[in-house]
Each structure stands twice: as C-alpha cells, then as structure tokens.
Design a protein around this motif. Structure first.
Motif, PDB file in Angstrom:
ATOM      1  N   ARG A 150      33.825 -20.466  16.728  1.00 29.99           N
ATOM      2  CA  ARG A 150      34.045 -20.406  18.179  1.00 29.99           C
ATOM      3  C   ARG A 150      32.763 -19.979  18.894  1.00 29.99           C
ATOM      4  O   ARG A 150      32.410 -20.523  19.948  1.00 29.99           O
ATOM      5  N   GLY A 151      32.059 -19.021  18.302  1.00 30.18           N
ATOM      6  CA  GLY A 151      30.826 -18.538  18.915  1.00 30.18           C
ATOM      7  C   GLY A 151      29.736 -19.585  18.960  1.00 30.18           C
ATOM      8  O   GLY A 151      28.969 -19.664  19.927  1.00 30.18           O
ATOM      9  N   LEU A 152      29.658 -20.411  17.905  1.00 34.74           N
ATOM     10  CA  LEU A 152      28.648 -21.470  17.884  1.00 34.74           C
ATOM     11  C   LEU A 152      28.971 -22.551  18.915  1.00 34.74           C
ATOM     12  O   LEU A 152      28.069 -23.177  19.480  1.00 34.74           O
ATOM     13  N   LYS A 153      30.245 -22.772  19.159  1.00 27.88           N
ATOM     14  CA  LYS A 153      30.644 -23.754  20.165  1.00 27.88           C
ATOM     15  C   LYS A 153      30.402 -23.233  21.582  1.00 27.88           C
ATOM     16  O   LYS A 153      29.998 -23.986  22.474  1.00 27.88           O
ATOM     17  N   LYS A 154      30.646 -21.934  21.765  1.00 27.62           N
ATOM     18  CA  LYS A 154      30.572 -21.359  23.106  1.00 27.62           C
ATOM     19  C   LYS A 154      29.191 -20.803  23.454  1.00 27.62           C
ATOM     20  O   LYS A 154      28.967 -20.386  24.594  1.00 27.62           O
ATOM     21  N   GLY A 155      28.282 -20.768  22.470  1.00 24.41           N
ATOM     22  CA  GLY A 155      26.932 -20.318  22.772  1.00 24.41           C
ATOM     23  C   GLY A 155      26.718 -18.822  22.715  1.00 24.41           C
ATOM     24  O   GLY A 155      25.778 -18.308  23.317  1.00 24.41           O
ATOM     25  N   TRP A 156      27.576 -18.105  21.965  1.00 24.31           N
ATOM     26  CA  TRP A 156      27.321 -16.679  21.782  1.00 24.31           C
ATOM     27  C   TRP A 156      26.020 -16.483  21.005  1.00 24.31           C
ATOM     28  O   TRP A 156      25.330 -15.480  21.181  1.00 24.31           O
ATOM     29  N   LEU A 157      25.721 -17.427  20.114  1.00 26.35           N
ATOM     30  CA  LEU A 157      24.464 -17.467  19.370  1.00 26.35           C
ATOM     31  C   LEU A 157      24.065 -18.928  19.259  1.00 26.35           C
ATOM     32  O   LEU A 157      24.886 -19.824  19.484  1.00 26.35           O
ATOM     33  N   ALA A 158      22.797 -19.176  18.910  1.00 24.54           N
ATOM     34  CA  ALA A 158      22.306 -20.557  18.937  1.00 24.54           C
ATOM     35  C   ALA A 158      22.611 -21.332  17.669  1.00 24.54           C
ATOM     36  O   ALA A 158      22.806 -22.554  17.721  1.00 24.54           O
ATOM     37  N   GLY A 159      22.635 -20.656  16.516  1.00 25.47           N
ATOM     38  CA  GLY A 159      22.846 -21.380  15.275  1.00 25.47           C
ATOM     39  C   GLY A 159      23.057 -20.432  14.118  1.00 25.47           C
ATOM     40  O   GLY A 159      22.922 -19.216  14.248  1.00 25.47           O
ATOM     41  N   ALA A 160      23.401 -21.019  12.969  1.00 24.90           N
ATOM     42  CA  ALA A 160      23.655 -20.210  11.777  1.00 24.90           C
ATOM     43  C   ALA A 160      23.252 -20.977  10.533  1.00 24.90           C
ATOM     44  O   ALA A 160      23.282 -22.210  10.505  1.00 24.90           O
ATOM     45  N   GLY A 161      22.880 -20.228   9.507  1.00 27.63           N
ATOM     46  CA  GLY A 161      22.588 -20.778   8.184  1.00 27.63           C
ATOM     47  C   GLY A 161      23.419 -20.026   7.161  1.00 27.63           C
ATOM     48  O   GLY A 161      23.262 -18.815   7.014  1.00 27.63           O
ATOM     49  N   LEU A 162      24.311 -20.722   6.484  1.00 26.07           N
ATOM     50  CA  LEU A 162      25.252 -20.071   5.574  1.00 26.07           C
ATOM     51  C   LEU A 162      25.118 -20.605   4.156  1.00 26.07           C
ATOM     52  O   LEU A 162      25.108 -21.812   3.931  1.00 26.07           O
ATOM     53  N   ASP A 163      25.036 -19.684   3.200  1.00 20.32           N
ATOM     54  CA  ASP A 163      25.072 -20.055   1.789  1.00 20.32           C
ATOM     55  C   ASP A 163      26.339 -19.544   1.121  1.00 20.32           C
ATOM     56  O   ASP A 163      26.630 -19.909  -0.013  1.00 20.32           O
ATOM     57  N   VAL A 164      27.103 -18.700   1.821  1.00 21.75           N
ATOM     58  CA  VAL A 164      28.320 -18.114   1.270  1.00 21.75           C
ATOM     59  C   VAL A 164      29.429 -18.216   2.312  1.00 21.75           C
ATOM     60  O   VAL A 164      29.172 -18.236   3.521  1.00 21.75           O
ATOM     61  N   PHE A 165      30.689 -18.244   1.821  1.00 19.92           N
ATOM     62  CA  PHE A 165      31.822 -18.525   2.691  1.00 19.92           C
ATOM     63  C   PHE A 165      33.032 -17.680   2.290  1.00 19.92           C
ATOM     64  O   PHE A 165      33.099 -17.164   1.167  1.00 19.92           O
TER      65      PHE A 165
END
Length: 309
Positions: A234-249
């Motif tokens: 939701r935050g990535l869609k709404k622009g709370w932050l610009a982006g993310a890099g994930l290796d774990v879930f």
C-alpha cells in the motif's frame, strides 16, 4: 568428549537415533534432549535461529552459537547493489531496451542520484551491517545505524580478516533500537539486517513506512516478517516511500497472489543474497575457532542471547 554432525533424512531426527555427543553441529534440526543426554553446546551451520525458538534446546541451558558472519560479504554487496540499481534507475535501462527506442526525455528518464551526501540507515550493526558500512563509506554516504546497545560499538562476533568495522568507527551516528523511527525519517536508503524476534516482527508497519522520506528506498536482507507486506504494498502505491528491494518475504516462496509482484517500484529476488561458493569453508572456520575457545574455556563467538530472542 565427543562431537557429532549427522545428515538427517528429511531433515528430521529419527526416533531410534541417540548420541552421547557433548557437541552437536546442526545443519538442520537439533536432537531432542532425551536422545542427546550429554549435549552441552550446539553450533549451527546457519546464522538465523528463529527456527529453534520452540525447540527443547532453546528452553534448556545448552550453549547455542551460530554461523553469523558467514554471509556478510555477499549480503552487504547485495544490499549495496540494490542501492546502486535504484540510484542509477537501472530498471529503466532494461525497460527501454525492450522497446528498442529511447525515451524522448533522456534526462528525466535516466538521470541518477549521486550517493555522495545521501544518508544510509542500517538497522542492526552486526557482521552484515558492518561490512555494508565499510563498502558504502567510500561512496560518500552519511551512515546512521541502530544498535540494541548503542554504547557497545565493538564487534563481539566472528570477524573475517579485512571485513567489517570491528571497532565501530564508521557510523556517523548510532541510535538505540527504540529510536528506529526517528532514524529512518532522515535516511535516503534504509537497509534491514535484523534477525526476526518478537521485537522486530512487523517492525516496518504503516507507521514506520510513513515515517520514511517519500523519496527513500528500503532494502530487506534480514527476515521477511520484519516488514508487514500488505502495508508495504500500500505504501509503495501511495508514495509513502519511493521503492523497495526485497530478498526475504513473509511467506517463501512468495505466493503468486502477492500484490508485490505487480509493483514496478520494487526489485525482488528469491532469498539469494547470502549465497556464496565459500559458505562451507567459512562456516568451518567459525566452528574451528569456537571449538578452540570451548576447549580452552573461553567465551564462544556468536553466542545466542535467548533473552533477546
């Protein structure tokens, strides 16, 4: 004294197997205590111990030490690669290559961020965080870190020669873990290297994500459940932050129905940041040093603190 390491069928300890070993090198599950009555110390082949929390060994006073540090070089390089990929807008390179045409406005599409003068926040200043700080410092990044004991900066874990920050000299500022939200609010890049504990589970929820700069990039090489994924999506869609890099879930492998797959401002890999062809060799080095210490009656490196989870 006897030492034992077994290859277990299906990763399970068979009911008819017993051992009189005092030391057990754990590649998977640890034995039930009734089947290992003389056990005094367990050395794990891995760094994370969240899988042991509900075991009998965890509830006992048996020493548990880990292979923390074995992944440090590759995981730190991975985190830095994620930062560079984002800063240089690398996804756009591949996007426009596939179209076989450049953007009409190359500046807006490809102009990168310069890392000099930007702020990197590292959550958890263990072996991975320290190696990341060492790699990142020459780029001119200001380095902020969180540490549970902000006054104890010297590294008490296993240190491979030439790696890390043994004396804790590289951070520009050190924050106690209670001040994480204040720290991430100042950062252009945030890298999570934390273990999964009761305190860190869902640490990055809506409130923490909203505390970040809307231009910031978040990298997680710790454990998946440290981030509440629905809040991140939701935050990535709404622009709370610009982006993310994930290796774990939260769930691995990542389910096909996860909303993370659909987001353009996320770079994902399948829990590979710690892969190294030198894993067994390095894990053996750690065990050999700890065995020397054990026999000499010295404190073990990478000793698990059960109180911290």
């Amino acid at each position: 004294m006897s030492i034992e390491q077994r290859t277990l069928p299906n990763g399970r300890w068979p009911a008819d197997w017993t051992t009189d070993a005092e030391i057990y090198y754990a590649h998977g599950q640890v034995p039930p205590l009734a089947q290992a009555p003389n056990l005094q110390w367990v050395q794990t082949h891995y760094a994370g111990v969240d899988s042991l929390v509900r075991s009998e060994v965890w509830q006992s006073d048996i020493l548990i030490s880990t292979a923390s540090g074995v992944h440090a070089a590759n995981m730190a390089q991975y985190a830095l690669a994620q930062i560079l990929v984002w800063a240089h807008r690398v996804p756009n390179w591949f996007k426009y290559k596939q179209t076989q045409a450049w953007s009409d406005n190359r500046w807006d599409t490809f102009v990168p961020q310069e890392l000099k003068g930007k702020t990197l926040g590292i959550l958890g200043y263990g072996s991975i965080g320290r190696e990341l700080a060492r790699l990142a410092k020459p780029f001119g990044l200001e380095i902020l870190v969180t540490k549970q004991n902000a006054r104890q900066l010297a590294d008490t874990g296993y240190i491979f020669p030439g790696q890390g920050d043994p004396n804790g000299e590289l951070p520009d500022r050190v924050y106690p873990s209670e001040a994480t939200r204040s720290m991430v609010a100042e950062c252009d890049f945030v890298v999570i290297t934390l273990p999964l504990t009761q305190r860190t589970r869902y640490l990055f929820d809506e409130a923490m994500l909203k505390a970040m700069k809307p231009t910031a990039f978040l990298v997680n090489v710790g454990r998946g459940p440290i981030i509440k994924e629905d809040d991140l999506a939701r935050g990535l869609k709404k622009g709370w932050l610009a982006g993310a890099g994930l290796d774990v879930f939260e769930q691995e492998p990542l389910p096909k129905e996860s909303p993370l797959w659909e987001l353009d401002n996320i770079i994902m890999t399948p829990h590979v940041s710690g892969f190294t062809p030198h894993y067994d060799e390095r894990a053996t080095d750690i065990f050999a040093e700890n065995l020397r210490r054990y026999l000499a009656g010295e404190p073990l490196l990478n000793l698990v603190d059960r109180d911290k989870g």
